[in-house]
Design an enzyme around this catalytic site. Sequence first.
Site, PDB file in Angstrom:
ATOM      1  CG  HIS A 184      31.000  36.768  28.129  1.00 47.47           C
ATOM      2  ND1 HIS A 184      30.886  35.431  27.833  1.00 47.47           N
ATOM      3  CD2 HIS A 184      32.260  36.949  28.605  1.00 47.47           C
ATOM      4  CE1 HIS A 184      32.032  34.828  28.121  1.00 47.47           C
ATOM      5  NE2 HIS A 184      32.884  35.731  28.589  1.00 47.47           N
ATOM      6  CD  GLU A 185      33.863  39.949  30.395  1.00 47.12           C
ATOM      7  OE1 GLU A 185      34.233  39.379  31.430  1.00 47.12           O
ATOM      8  OE2 GLU A 185      34.287  39.630  29.269  1.00 47.12           O
ATOM      9  CG  HIS A 220      33.123  35.605  33.457  1.00 48.02           C
ATOM     10  ND1 HIS A 220      33.330  34.256  33.316  1.00 48.02           N
ATOM     11  CD2 HIS A 220      33.502  36.164  32.277  1.00 48.02           C
ATOM     12  CE1 HIS A 220      33.817  34.000  32.106  1.00 48.02           C
ATOM     13  NE2 HIS A 220      33.924  35.149  31.448  1.00 48.02           N
TER      14      HIS A 220
HETATM   15 ZN   LIG Z   1      34.623  35.458  29.619  1.00 40.27          ZN
END
Ligand SMILES: [Zn+2]
Length: 139
Positions: free
Chosen positions: A50-51, A54
């Site tokens: 998830h990171e 980004h």
């Molecule tokens: Zn996030």
Amino acid sequence: MLYDHGIRDVKVISVRGSLTDHYNPQKKTINLSESVFNERNTASAAVAAHECGHAVQNANGYEWLQLRSSFEPVVGLTSNISMIVIIGGLILMNIIPFGFEIAVIGVGLFAIGILFSFITLPVEYDASNRALAWLQRKI
Ligand SMILES: [Zn+2]
């Protein structure tokens, strides 16, 4: 995931605390909490991916992330002072003629924080979707 998206300038580092995982676009670091950084399980892989999502958003110039990043310093300030302005305005309402208007300004400052939350939602969903798509390709 970073490598697969041609990202070579982002470092993955460990930070103290739990639920402290975040991507820092200024420093170009993916900051993973100690447990996510050190443990090898599905939940840690999902958070790390998830990171990374980004970082992919940042590399691709994802508009919502740019908008969110530009709002962040403003929201940090307004969320800190909004309650003080609201309460101060309500206290001053019967003392000075424009006390109520000060309280309304405080509500407006608080509303900026709410708007920020609405901008954050698509950024988070998109990062998770990018992570899920990548993880499914690797399984
Ligand atoms: Zn996030």
